[in-house]
Design a protein around this motif. Structure first.
Motif, mmCIF file in Angstrom:
data_model
loop_
_atom_site.group_PDB
_atom_site.id
_atom_site.type_symbol
_atom_site.label_atom_id
_atom_site.label_comp_id
_atom_site.label_asym_id
_atom_site.label_seq_id
_atom_site.Cartn_x
_atom_site.Cartn_y
_atom_site.Cartn_z
ATOM 1 N N HIS A 146 18.167 -5.285 22.648
ATOM 2 C CA HIS A 146 17.761 -4.832 21.311
ATOM 3 C C HIS A 146 19.025 -4.335 20.640
ATOM 4 C CE1 HIS A 146 15.899 -2.217 18.248
ATOM 5 N NE2 HIS A 146 14.731 -2.745 18.518
ATOM 6 N N ILE A 147 19.133 -4.452 19.317
ATOM 7 C CA ILE A 147 20.398 -4.106 18.685
ATOM 8 C C ILE A 147 20.583 -2.606 18.484
ATOM 9 C CG2 ILE A 147 20.678 -6.344 17.560
ATOM 10 C CD1 ILE A 147 19.743 -5.108 14.957
ATOM 11 N N VAL A 148 19.484 -1.835 18.479
ATOM 12 C CA VAL A 148 19.594 -0.386 18.329
ATOM 13 C C VAL A 148 19.263 0.308 19.654
ATOM 14 C CG1 VAL A 148 18.685 1.624 17.095
ATOM 15 C CG2 VAL A 148 19.050 -0.508 15.869
ATOM 16 N N LYS A 301 22.721 -9.900 4.284
ATOM 17 C CA LYS A 301 22.475 -8.547 3.786
ATOM 18 C C LYS A 301 22.141 -7.574 4.926
ATOM 19 C CE LYS A 301 19.080 -9.741 0.994
ATOM 20 N NZ LYS A 301 17.973 -9.641 0.018
ATOM 21 N N CYS A 302 21.814 -8.127 6.071
ATOM 22 C CA CYS A 302 21.287 -7.336 7.208
ATOM 23 C C CYS A 302 22.158 -6.126 7.535
ATOM 24 C CB CYS A 302 21.158 -8.234 8.430
ATOM 25 S SG CYS A 302 20.629 -7.368 9.915
ATOM 26 N N ILE A 303 21.518 -4.953 7.698
ATOM 27 C CA ILE A 303 22.258 -3.750 8.099
ATOM 28 C C ILE A 303 21.978 -3.380 9.561
ATOM 29 C CG2 ILE A 303 22.556 -2.807 5.764
ATOM 30 C CD1 ILE A 303 20.168 -0.927 6.341
ATOM 31 N N ARG A 304 21.397 -4.300 10.313
ATOM 32 C CA ARG A 304 21.202 -4.145 11.759
ATOM 33 C C ARG A 304 20.404 -2.891 12.128
ATOM 34 N NH1 ARG A 304 23.096 -8.651 11.133
ATOM 35 N NH2 ARG A 304 24.936 -9.536 12.143
ATOM 36 N N CYS A 305 19.271 -2.714 11.454
ATOM 37 C CA CYS A 305 18.450 -1.539 11.758
ATOM 38 C C CYS A 305 17.483 -1.801 12.902
ATOM 39 C CB CYS A 305 17.689 -1.098 10.514
ATOM 40 S SG CYS A 305 16.340 -2.219 10.073
ATOM 41 N N GLY A 306 17.153 -3.052 13.134
ATOM 42 C CA GLY A 306 16.241 -3.384 14.233
ATOM 43 C C GLY A 306 14.760 -3.298 13.889
ATOM 44 N N ALA A 307 14.436 -2.921 12.653
ATOM 45 C CA ALA A 307 13.021 -2.748 12.299
ATOM 46 C C ALA A 307 12.227 -4.042 12.455
ATOM 47 C CB ALA A 307 12.893 -2.218 10.869
ATOM 48 N N CYS A 308 12.869 -5.173 12.140
ATOM 49 C CA CYS A 308 12.139 -6.441 12.238
ATOM 50 C C CYS A 308 11.782 -6.767 13.689
ATOM 51 C CB CYS A 308 12.923 -7.577 11.588
ATOM 52 S SG CYS A 308 14.577 -7.840 12.246
ATOM 53 N N PRO A 330 13.410 -11.512 14.986
ATOM 54 C CA PRO A 330 13.322 -12.312 13.754
ATOM 55 C C PRO A 330 14.674 -12.572 13.086
ATOM 56 C CG PRO A 330 11.561 -10.710 13.820
ATOM 57 C CD PRO A 330 12.425 -10.407 15.002
ATOM 58 N N ILE A 331 15.505 -11.540 12.953
ATOM 59 C CA ILE A 331 16.783 -11.758 12.265
ATOM 60 C C ILE A 331 17.687 -12.669 13.090
ATOM 61 C CG2 ILE A 331 17.689 -9.514 13.080
ATOM 62 C CD1 ILE A 331 18.757 -11.248 9.832
ATOM 63 N N GLY A 332 17.660 -12.493 14.411
ATOM 64 C CA GLY A 332 18.453 -13.368 15.276
ATOM 65 C C GLY A 332 18.017 -14.822 15.143
ATOM 66 N N VAL A 360 9.060 -4.910 6.472
ATOM 67 C CA VAL A 360 9.757 -3.686 6.872
ATOM 68 C C VAL A 360 11.257 -3.739 6.574
ATOM 69 C CG1 VAL A 360 8.112 -3.072 8.686
ATOM 70 C CG2 VAL A 360 10.121 -4.457 9.262
ATOM 71 N N CYS A 361 11.802 -4.911 6.324
ATOM 72 C CA CYS A 361 13.253 -5.034 6.172
ATOM 73 C C CYS A 361 13.771 -4.174 5.009
ATOM 74 C CB CYS A 361 13.650 -6.491 5.957
ATOM 75 S SG CYS A 361 15.425 -6.669 5.702
ATOM 76 N N PRO A 362 14.667 -3.226 5.298
ATOM 77 C CA PRO A 362 15.126 -2.310 4.255
ATOM 78 C C PRO A 362 15.990 -2.969 3.183
ATOM 79 C CG PRO A 362 16.369 -1.967 6.271
ATOM 80 C CD PRO A 362 15.257 -2.910 6.611
ATOM 81 N N VAL A 363 16.509 -4.170 3.453
ATOM 82 C CA VAL A 363 17.331 -4.835 2.434
ATOM 83 C C VAL A 363 16.633 -6.092 1.903
ATOM 84 C CG1 VAL A 363 19.575 -3.935 3.130
ATOM 85 C CG2 VAL A 363 18.661 -5.930 4.296
ATOM 86 N N LYS A 364 15.329 -6.160 2.153
ATOM 87 C CA LYS A 364 14.473 -7.206 1.588
ATOM 88 C C LYS A 364 14.942 -8.628 1.891
ATOM 89 C CE LYS A 364 11.674 -5.951 -1.893
ATOM 90 N NZ LYS A 364 11.196 -5.759 -3.247
ATOM 91 N N ILE A 365 15.283 -8.893 3.122
ATOM 92 C CA ILE A 365 15.556 -10.282 3.510
ATOM 93 C C ILE A 365 14.199 -10.960 3.713
ATOM 94 C CG2 ILE A 365 16.654 -11.788 5.225
ATOM 95 C CD1 ILE A 365 18.524 -9.443 5.892
ATOM 96 N N ASP A 366 14.027 -12.152 3.131
ATOM 97 C CA ASP A 366 12.742 -12.861 3.269
ATOM 98 C C ASP A 366 12.729 -13.585 4.619
ATOM 99 O OD1 ASP A 366 14.799 -14.496 2.462
ATOM 100 O OD2 ASP A 366 13.537 -15.851 1.299
ATOM 101 N N ILE A 367 12.694 -12.791 5.669
ATOM 102 C CA ILE A 367 12.907 -13.340 7.018
ATOM 103 C C ILE A 367 11.909 -14.446 7.351
ATOM 104 C CG2 ILE A 367 13.192 -12.766 9.474
ATOM 105 C CD1 ILE A 367 13.631 -9.849 8.587
ATOM 106 N N HIS A 368 10.624 -14.200 7.098
ATOM 107 C CA HIS A 368 9.652 -15.203 7.555
ATOM 108 C C HIS A 368 9.735 -16.485 6.734
ATOM 109 C CE1 HIS A 368 7.266 -13.631 4.240
ATOM 110 N NE2 HIS A 368 6.321 -14.520 4.457
HETATM 111 S S1 SF4 Z 1 14.849 -5.384 9.363
HETATM 112 FE FE1 SF4 Z 1 16.309 -6.395 7.958
HETATM 113 S S2 SF4 Z 1 18.126 -5.086 8.012
HETATM 114 FE FE2 SF4 Z 1 16.892 -4.495 9.774
HETATM 115 S S3 SF4 Z 1 17.701 -5.750 11.481
HETATM 116 FE FE3 SF4 Z 1 15.981 -6.895 10.621
HETATM 117 S S4 SF4 Z 1 16.902 -8.222 9.079
HETATM 118 FE FE4 SF4 Z 1 18.434 -6.667 9.564
#
Ligand code: SF4
Lengths: 457, 194
Positions: A146-148, A301-308, A330-332, A360-368
């Motif tokens: 996990h990144i965090v 834009k990802c700030i690597r928070c791990g929420a996703c 998801p981000i990976g 949940v993404c704090p920087v609004k990446i449209d991950i899905h």
């Molecule tokens: S929730 Fe958004 S900012 Fe946080 S790790 Fe995932 S993609 Fe990056």
């Protein structure tokens, strides 16, 4: 490489452990929700964060040059690395210049991505990961899951056993307080004897040349301030234009990551300590490629928070190691197919497309949405192989023709009535492996509707 | 081509069209009592808070919190000469058990206190290496949010290092169990003066 689904199946063999992993991460997700509920302007902050990052990406060359200029003025030494190899070579050259044999490192996903530890060990440098979770997995010779929360997949009994072996804690001791204390003593000694400290970077500020590092344990600062030489490895996408932008990002980061209102330490490093040396390494390693893909560039834009990851039903029940990438979840799954489509092309399918990651993404990446777009690219390239594809093409044809769909529905309902349950039916698709099929209704909606219309006359 | 040029050239070729940079407003806290919120958030994060009406009471507070003989080091000029408290010296901070420093800004919404190397007598490692940390801050310097804090901070002038500290060091890396006192200070005592 074993496909994600297969790795996930192995992970799921231990059901109790899978449930435990799932619940641990869900707890973090719930803490996040509470922390978010305390900020009425949360949605505005996400929007601002997204815009600030998009703006920076649209002028990234200018901002990098401004950053470099300011950092040099501050007295830092700035390096540029096109790829992982160049990054590692730069680190080694700094170590060699100071005849250093020991380096303490605080958490940095970038150095994981560059496989720095393995490289330095080949050159007889001792690298000590100083974040507790990182130290644990380093001792186990495992990558973070996990990144965090790098050791989220481990049980305290396993860590107790490891510490007994490596740090001579008492046999059978599993109390986290006791084990943390043992690590504290072990690491304090390392901070005092290392010659170089390396950290990752959460934010680089273009207008001041500062690097900002957000941590909880205090290990990053112990290393940086106690050793004569400090190195900060930074992906080029970590830049933000103004110091005041930190207000937005510090409010978002910790709340999204662990549900804390802010990390315990938010350190702003501007210049080297007296008689010290400060290096900043700006790393590309595929980021400029990603920038050139309009559908996928916003992943930068990802700030690597791990929420996703914490919110993802697939991640929670398959574990970070099943992705076989530095950044899992998801981000990976949207960052890595671009690096190697053949190797990581199956990852965009490791999703239910529920969209919780995007929410949940704090920087609004449209991950899905990006996961879905990667699926198109992967399918066009003729990947992935196997049952899923057969089923998808049958479904595709069925859904495209109303009459065929109608007939398929009729057959399906009959079969389900004749053979209820899942074992005897559709065993050629993985979809039914862990899912019960529904009870078949007597009639389809179309039939019911037609009947209603008839009855009404 | 050196990597700097390669990277910059690639960015120029690949970057999206100019995206506007937003002006971020200074969001303020909705809490009516900032001091109360500040204390509440600090305590939630495992810190202790003590309010006094007069800065001459600081050493009494410290003595009640650390009754045993501890090696106390202070970076606050007005604590000079008090028995049991050594004034910080850049060469003799090793073995510090209690470090007493000043916080310049306190942020109510997250309990963070800003300190720079100037308040640390240039000993940047002090708040991390000390076993226990005491931070003294004036109530007047409590702001609501990070936006207000950065507005006051502006751009760095003389300081080469500054940090927001929001509690004792902590970790949850072993099975998500919170452990206070990871690798930095084991406790944080915040003393609020008028
Ligand atoms: S929730 Fe958004 S900012 Fe946080 S790790 Fe995932 S993609 Fe990056």
């Amino acid at each position: 490489m074993m496909p994600h689904a297969q790795k996930a199946a192995i992970f799921n063999k231990d059901e109790a452990r899978t449930d435990w992993h799932d619940a641990s991460l869900w707890m973090v997700r719930k803490k996040r929700d509470f922390a978010v509920s305390e900020i009425p302007e949360w949605e505005f902050l996400r929007e601002f964060a997204s815009d600030i990052k998009m703006h920076t990406l649209s002028k990234l060359d200018d901002y990098l040059e401004a950053f470099e200029k300011a950092a040099i003025q501050n007295g830092a030494i700035v390096h540029w690395a096109a790829d992982a190899k160049e990054h590692n070579d730069i680190v080694l050259s700094i170590l060699n210049k100071h005849q250093a044999k020991k380096m303490v490192k605080s958490k940095s996903m970038l150095t994981e991505e560059c496989h720095l530890n393995e490289f330095l060990e080949l050159h007889n440098i001792e690298v000590i990961d100083s974040d507790l979770g990182e130290r644990i997995i380093q001792m186990l010779n495992e990558p973070p899951s996990h990144i965090v929360l790098p050791a989220i997949h481990l049980k305290k009994e396993e860590i107790g056993e490891l510490f007994h072996r490596e740090l001579h804690t008492e046999k059978g001791a599993t109390d986290p307080q006791y084990l943390t204390e043992a690590a504290r003593h072990h690491l304090r000694e390392k901070f005092h004897t290392a010659q170089v400290a390396l950290t990752g970077v959460n934010f680089g500020i273009a207008e001041t040349g500062e690097v900002v590092v957000c941590t909880n344990e205090g290990n990053a600062d112990m290393g940086v301030h106690l050793t004569p030489v400090q190195i900060h490895s930074m992906g080029i996408e970590k830049l933000i234009p103004r110091r005041s932008d930190l207000a937005v990002f510090t409010r978002l980061l910790a709340r999204s990551a662990t549900g804390q209102p802010v990390t315990v330490f938010t350190s702003h490093h501007r210049n080297p300590k007296p008689a010290g040396e400060m290096h900043i390494i700006l790393v590309d390693n595929g980021r400029t490629e990603q920038l050139g893909k309009p559908d996928f560039r916003s992943s930068l834009k990802c700030i690597r928070c791990g929420a996703c990851m914490n919110t993802c039903p697939i991640y929670r029940r398959s574990g970070g190691h099943s992705y076989e990438t530095t950044i899992p979840g998801p981000i990976g799954s949207i960052l890595t197919p671009g690096v190697d489509l053949k190797k990581h092309g199956q990852l965009p399918f490791a999703s239910t497309l529920c969209g919780s990651c995007t929410d949940v993404c704090p920087v609004k990446i449209d991950i899905h949405t990006q996961l879905y777009k990667w699926r198109q690219i992967v399918s066009e390239a003729g990947l992935p192989e196997g049952g899923n594809k057969t089923m998808m093409s049958i479904m595709g044809n069925g859904l495209a023709s109303p009459s065929f769909f109608h007939r398929l529905g009729n057959i399906g309902r009959k079969l389900l009535r004749l053979f209820p349950g899942k074992e005897r039916f559709l065993s050629f698709t993985v979809w039914t492996k862990d899912r019960d099929l529904p009870k078949a209704p007597v009639e389809s909606f179309r039939e019911w509707y037609a009947k209603q219309a008839r009855d009404a006359q | 081509m050196p990597s700097k040029e390669t990277i910059l050239t690639k960015i120029k070729a690949n970057r999206p069209n100019l995206w506007p940079l937003p002006d971020v407003p200074i969001f303020e806290t909705s809490a009516t009592d900032k001091k109360k919120l500040f204390i509440q958030i600090l305590e939630r994060g495992g810190s202790k808070v003590h309010c006094i009406d007069d800065s001459t009471q600081i050493h009494q507070v410290i003595n009640t919190h650390f009754p045993e003989d501890k090696r106390m080091v202070s970076a606050l000029p007005f604590l000079e000469g008090i028995e049991g408290i050594t004034t910080l010296h850049p060469d003799f901070y090793e073995g510090t058990e209690v470090a007493i420093i000043e916080g310049l800004i306190g942020v109510a919404e997250n309990g963070a206190l800003w300190v720079t190397e100037n308040e640390l007598g240039n000993v940047r490692v002090l708040p991390f290496i000390a076993q226990h940390l005491v931070m003294v801050i004036s109530e007047k310097n409590i702001v609501g949010t990070m936006h207000e804090a950065y507005k006051i901070l502006g751009l760095p002038t003389s300081e080469g290092f500054g940090v927001f500290i929001a509690g004792p060091s902590k970790t949850a890396d072993i099975e998500q169990s919170l452990v206070i006192g990871a690798q930095g200070a084991r406790s944080l005592l915040v003393i609020l003066i008028p």
